[in-house]
Design a protein around this motif. Structure first.
Motif, short mmCIF file in Angstrom:
data_model
loop_
_atom_site.label_atom_id
_atom_site.label_comp_id
_atom_site.label_asym_id
_atom_site.label_seq_id
_atom_site.Cartn_x
_atom_site.Cartn_y
_atom_site.Cartn_z
N ARG A 120 0.72 -1.13 0.17
CA ARG A 120 -0.05 -0.05 -0.08
C ARG A 120 0.84 1.15 0.00
NH1 ARG A 120 -5.32 -0.30 1.22
NH2 ARG A 120 -5.43 1.77 2.00
N GLY A 121 2.05 1.09 0.39
CA GLY A 121 2.89 2.31 0.45
C GLY A 121 4.04 2.36 -0.53
N THR A 122 4.77 3.47 -0.34
CA THR A 122 6.03 3.57 -1.18
C THR A 122 7.37 3.07 -0.37
OG1 THR A 122 6.22 5.87 -0.54
CG2 THR A 122 5.15 5.55 -2.31
N ASP A 123 8.64 3.53 -0.89
CA ASP A 123 9.66 2.68 -0.15
C ASP A 123 9.85 3.05 1.26
OD1 ASP A 123 10.56 1.86 -2.53
OD2 ASP A 123 11.97 3.29 -3.03
N LEU A 124 9.89 4.46 1.56
CA LEU A 124 9.78 4.74 3.09
C LEU A 124 8.54 4.12 3.88
CD1 LEU A 124 11.32 6.48 5.17
CD2 LEU A 124 9.83 8.45 4.81
N THR A 125 7.42 3.98 3.39
CA THR A 125 6.26 3.43 4.06
C THR A 125 6.53 1.98 4.18
OG1 THR A 125 4.90 5.07 3.19
CG2 THR A 125 3.70 3.10 4.08
N ARG A 126 7.19 1.32 3.38
CA ARG A 126 7.49 -0.01 3.24
C ARG A 126 8.47 -0.26 4.16
NH1 ARG A 126 7.53 -1.19 -3.14
NH2 ARG A 126 5.22 -1.24 -3.38
N LEU A 127 9.57 0.40 4.44
CA LEU A 127 10.48 0.26 5.46
C LEU A 127 9.85 0.46 7.05
CD1 LEU A 127 13.45 2.50 4.05
CD2 LEU A 127 13.58 0.08 4.37
N MET A 128 9.02 1.28 7.17
CA MET A 128 8.26 1.23 8.33
C MET A 128 7.54 0.07 8.73
SD MET A 128 10.08 3.76 9.50
CE MET A 128 9.40 3.67 11.01
N VAL A 129 6.74 -0.12 7.69
CA VAL A 129 5.70 -1.20 7.98
C VAL A 129 6.27 -2.79 8.09
CG1 VAL A 129 3.77 -2.45 6.71
CG2 VAL A 129 3.83 -0.14 6.47
N THR A 130 7.24 -2.71 7.34
CA THR A 130 7.95 -4.09 7.72
C THR A 130 8.63 -4.22 8.76
OG1 THR A 130 9.90 -3.15 6.33
CG2 THR A 130 8.11 -4.66 5.13
N LEU A 131 9.33 -3.13 9.34
CA LEU A 131 9.86 -2.94 10.53
C LEU A 131 8.89 -3.28 11.44
CD1 LEU A 131 12.65 -2.45 12.46
CD2 LEU A 131 12.06 -0.11 12.15
N ALA A 132 7.91 -2.63 11.48
CA ALA A 132 6.72 -2.76 12.42
C ALA A 132 6.30 -3.86 12.51
CB ALA A 132 5.50 -1.67 12.25
N ILE A 133 6.12 -4.81 11.52
CA ILE A 133 5.67 -6.31 11.50
C ILE A 133 6.59 -6.91 12.43
CG2 ILE A 133 5.11 -8.30 10.13
CD1 ILE A 133 4.21 -6.35 8.09
N ALA A 134 8.05 -6.85 12.17
CA ALA A 134 8.78 -7.78 12.85
C ALA A 134 8.80 -7.31 14.27
CB ALA A 134 10.43 -7.53 12.23
N LEU A 135 8.58 -6.32 14.50
CA LEU A 135 8.59 -5.83 16.00
C LEU A 135 7.48 -6.24 16.72
CD1 LEU A 135 10.33 -2.09 15.85
CD2 LEU A 135 11.41 -4.31 16.47
N LEU A 136 6.40 -6.20 16.06
CA LEU A 136 4.97 -6.72 16.50
C LEU A 136 5.12 -8.22 16.86
CD1 LEU A 136 2.03 -6.22 17.18
CD2 LEU A 136 1.72 -6.61 14.76
N LEU A 137 5.88 -9.10 15.82
CA LEU A 137 5.88 -10.57 16.24
C LEU A 137 6.76 -10.65 17.35
CD1 LEU A 137 6.00 -11.87 12.41
CD2 LEU A 137 4.09 -12.01 14.16
N ARG A 138 7.88 -9.82 17.33
CA ARG A 138 8.82 -10.12 18.65
C ARG A 138 8.24 -9.99 19.83
NH1 ARG A 138 12.47 -7.96 21.94
NH2 ARG A 138 14.72 -9.02 22.17
N GLU A 139 7.34 -8.87 20.07
CA GLU A 139 6.74 -8.43 21.23
C GLU A 139 5.65 -9.54 21.66
OE1 GLU A 139 7.56 -6.45 23.56
OE2 GLU A 139 9.48 -6.07 22.39
N LEU A 140 4.77 -10.04 20.49
CA LEU A 140 3.89 -11.30 20.82
C LEU A 140 4.39 -12.52 21.01
CD1 LEU A 140 1.35 -10.79 17.55
CD2 LEU A 140 1.05 -10.39 20.01
N ALA A 141 5.80 -12.80 20.64
CA ALA A 141 6.32 -13.71 21.15
C ALA A 141 7.02 -13.58 22.55
CB ALA A 141 7.77 -14.27 20.00
#
Length: 346
Positions: A120-141
C-alpha cells in the motif's frame, strides 16, 4: 502467428538464454561441496553461512529483483524458526524435512497476509511497515512466553534423524550437509523463477512500475507473489537455524537480524542470486576474523569495510578481484574473460 504470440516467444527465448548455466557457477557449487572435506573443524560456521545465504537470497528476491525495500525481513525468519521448533518440541511433525516444509509454508502464509499492508505504500512506508511487523511479532512472542519460552527462547528441542537415517551430530557435519542441500535446491528454484518471464516482469516493475503497468503487467499481483515466495525462503532459513542449533529465540525477530541481512547484500550485491551467497560468505568470514582480533570492536571494522565498499564501488572491486583470474585465462588463450554479473551492473 500474432504479434503478441511472437513477442511472447521472444521473451521466452531471451529468458532461456539468460538462464543457461556457466562454468563459474559449477565451480562455485563444487567449492561449496568441497568445504565438507576441506574444513572438518569448521562445520558450525559453515552451517551458519549456508542458512544466512538462503536468508539473504530471500531478501534479494524482493529487493534486487522487485525493488521492495524491507527492514523487517527477520519477521519471516523468526516465524519459521519458531514454527520448526514448536513442531519438533511437541512432536507434531518429527521428520526435519517435512517440518522444514511446514515451517516455510507457515511463513509463506504470513507473508501473503502482510503483503497487502506492504504494497500500500512507497519505499519509506514499506520500510516502516516491514520493521513494525517484525517488532510486533517479537513482542507477541515475548508476551506468550508460555508457548515461545520468552526471553529464554524455545529450549529442549530434540531433532529426529533426517529422513529417518541421518542424525544430527555434535560436530555439525550432518547439519551443514543438510543446509547446503536445502540451499542448492531452493537456489535452483529461485534461479528458475528469476530467469522466467515472471522474473523478467519483476525487473520491469523494479525499473519503472508505471511503464510496466501500462504494458499490461499486473504490478501488485506480481509483487504480492514474489513477496510471498521470499517469505517462504526466509521461513525455511529460520527453520534451518532452529533445526541445526536446537534453539529458537526472540533474536530471530530482532532488527539486528534484518540489518545484518542488508549488510550481506551490500557486500555481495543485489539483482543476482550469487550476491547473497557470496555476501554471506564474506560477511561471516569478516565477522569471525574481526571478532578474533578485536572482540570488542568487530562491528567497527565491519562498518569500515562497508564504507570502503561504498567509496570505492563494488564494480571496481570486482574488476580488481577478477584481474588475476582473467590474466591467467588470457595466458591459456581464453577469449572470453570472467565478467561482472549482469544483474549487478549499474
Amino acid at each position: 502467428m500474432t504479434v503478441n504470440e511472437s513477442l511472447r516467444a521472444q521473451v521466452g527465448t531471451f529468458a532461456i538464454q539468460r538462464g543457461r548455466w556457466h562454468w563459474g557457477e559449477a565451480v562455485f557449487w563444487l567449492l561449496a561441496v568441497a568445504c565438507v572435506f576441506l574444513f572438518p573443524n569448521r562445520y558450525l560456521i559453515l552451517t551458519e553461512i549456508a542458512w544466512l545465504a538462503l536468508f539473504a537470497m530471500s531478501l534479494d528476491l524482493i529487493l534486487g529483483y522487485a525493488g521492495i525495500v524491507s527492514l523487517g525481513h527477520a519477521a519471516f525468519f523468526g516465524f519459521g524458526g519458531y514454527a520448526a521448533g514448536l513442531l519438533a518440541l511437541h512432536h507434531v511433525v518429527d521428520e526435519p524435512v517435512l517440518a522444514l516444509l511446514v515451517a516455510g509454508l507457515a511463513a509463506m502464509a504470513l507473508g501473503f497476509v502482510t503483503s497487502f499492508l506492504v504494497m500500500r505504500g512507497t519505499d519509506l512506508t514499506r520500510l516502516m511497515v516491514t520493521l513494525a511487523i517484525a517488532l510486533l511479532l517479537r513482542e507477541l512472542a515475548n508476551r506468550f512466553s508460555n508457548i515461545t519460552g520468552g526471553s529464554d527462547g524455545l529450549q529442549g528441542i530434540e531433532m529426529a534423524p533426517i529422513l529417518g537415517q541421518f542424525s544430527f551430530d555434535i560436530f555439525g557435519k550432518v547439519g551443514f550437509i543438510y543446509c547446503l542441500a536445502v540451499l542448492f535446491v531452493l537456489f535452483l528454484l529461485a534461479r528458475r523463477i528469476v530467469h522466467s518471464p515472471f522474473g523478467l516482469s519483476l525487473r520491469a516493475i523494479r525499473n519503472n512500475p508505471l511503464r510496466a503497468s501500462a504494458i499490461g503487467i499486473p504490478v501488485n499481483r506480481r509483487l504480492i507473489a514474489i513477496y510471498t515466495i521470499a517469505a517462504f525462503y526466509a521461513g525455511v532459513a529460520g527453520a534451518l537455524s532452529t533445526q541445526t542449533t536446537a534453539l529458537a529465540s526472540l533474536d530471530g525477530f530482532a532488527f539486528d537480524r534484518s540489518a545484518d541481512l542488508m549488510l550481506v547484500l551490500i557486500i555481495g550485491g543485489t539483482g543476482y542470486l550469487y550476491g547473497g551467497l557470496i555476501g554471506a560468505v564474506i560477511f561471516k568470514l569478516l565477522q569471525e576474523l574481526f571478532a578474533t582480533l578485536t572482540p570488542q570492536y568487530w562491528m567497527f571494522w565491519i562498518g569500515l569495510v562497508l564504507v570502503a565498499i561504498v567509496l570505492i564501488g563494488r564494480e571496481r572491486l570486482h574488476r580488481w578481484v577478477l584481474y588475476v583470474p582473467n590474466l591467467v585465462l588470457r595466458r591459456f588463450g581464453a577469449k572470453t574473460p570472467i565478467a561482472l554479473a549482469e544483474g549487478d551492473r549499474p
